[in-house]
Write an enzyme that holds these catalytic residues in place. Sequence first.
Site, mmCIF file in Angstrom:
data_model
loop_
_atom_site.group_PDB
_atom_site.id
_atom_site.type_symbol
_atom_site.label_atom_id
_atom_site.label_comp_id
_atom_site.label_asym_id
_atom_site.label_seq_id
_atom_site.Cartn_x
_atom_site.Cartn_y
_atom_site.Cartn_z
ATOM 1 N N PRO A 2 0.824 -1.160 0.000
ATOM 2 C CG PRO A 2 -0.094 -1.147 2.090
ATOM 3 C CD PRO A 2 0.888 -1.825 1.270
ATOM 4 C CD GLU A 3 2.828 2.945 -4.414
ATOM 5 O OE1 GLU A 3 3.115 4.099 -4.752
ATOM 6 O OE2 GLU A 3 2.851 1.981 -5.197
ATOM 7 C CE LYS A 61 5.267 4.304 0.245
ATOM 8 N NZ LYS A 61 6.372 3.540 -0.368
ATOM 9 C CG HIS A 100 -0.968 -15.284 6.359
ATOM 10 N ND1 HIS A 100 -1.518 -15.653 5.158
ATOM 11 C CD2 HIS A 100 0.101 -16.084 6.558
ATOM 12 C CE1 HIS A 100 -0.789 -16.626 4.632
ATOM 13 N NE2 HIS A 100 0.188 -16.919 5.456
ATOM 14 N NE ARG A 162 18.408 13.436 -0.556
ATOM 15 C CZ ARG A 162 18.390 12.840 0.632
ATOM 16 N NH1 ARG A 162 18.929 11.657 0.787
ATOM 17 N NH2 ARG A 162 17.830 13.444 1.650
ATOM 18 N NE ARG A 272 10.404 -1.681 -5.857
ATOM 19 C CZ ARG A 272 9.800 -1.243 -4.782
ATOM 20 N NH1 ARG A 272 10.430 -0.414 -3.993
ATOM 21 N NH2 ARG A 272 8.588 -1.611 -4.484
#
Length: 287
Positions: A2-3, A61, A100, A162, A272
């Site tokens: 989930p974002e 998040k 779970h 960055r 990813r």
Amino acid sequence: MPELPEVEVVRRGLADHVAGRTIAAAEVRGHRVARRHVPGAQDLADRLRGRTLAGAHRRGKYLWLALADGGVVPDEALIVHLGMSGQMLVADPRTPEPRHTHARLTFTDGGGELRFVDQRTFGGFSLAELVDGVPTSVAHIALDPFDPDYDRAAVIADVKRRRSGIKRVLLNQAVVSGIGNIYADEALWRAGIHGERLASALTGPAIGRLLDHAKDVMADALEQGGTSFDELYVNVNGASGYFDRSLSAYGQEGRACPRCGTAMRREQFMNRSSTSCPRCQVRPRGV
DNA sequence: AATCGAGCCTGCAGGC
DNA sequence: TGCCTGCAGGCTCGAT
């Protein structure tokens, strides 16, 4: 998983269904779910019992439930991170528990119980002191674009220093929070920027536009209840959002770019997948 | 100091 | 029908 939009959907559900209620009993099963709580799962459960959930909050998040005793101002919070597959579900205690299920909270009013279900156990619970309304363990997370104190100019300046690919920077929760792999790919596609472009080589205005796209796409997703391809991503009632129908880039390998018609490509990047348009998002040379 | 990559888990889809 | 590999909405930590 989930974002930001999906976590916000869960936060709203918690605000509607558990805020103001008092915990009758808490059960926290196994070490992993409480691995961020050093004294362990049993201690965490013991500390929750009898406390009132004063409100549901979020930064990026990270989700937290403020804990109060009676009318006192909350000074502690239960922090919930959903990881890749976590769910917070409000359910009738008589219904069978999903596989779970790692934690359960029951309430003194006898209504629906709260279950934390997490297939991959990358998520978990922890406790932290609240300072100025924010848990100490969440303080290092940057503000997300929906925070009233979000400082767009400061984030642009931070991105610009960055020396790393812009997608990696977008995913760095200490720079700007809430963005994950889906919304990073969508924002980069909207901005026409390849994720491996060096962040420090982008112009300030280009970074600003990219951040604005990230905010816009997350707002669009939130309007549709978030993105879910399967039952892993659901609100507290188990219902899915439907922003997956509106995705332009993420998971669209081989499909025509909605802007120029070129077949979308998938590349491995930072361990990813990234999907982008080879024509609208030109890969930088020498990377 | 920053930046990078591997590693943490379970389940599912696809190829042989 | 397996069995194997690769892949998934995230984060942390050790090595450079």
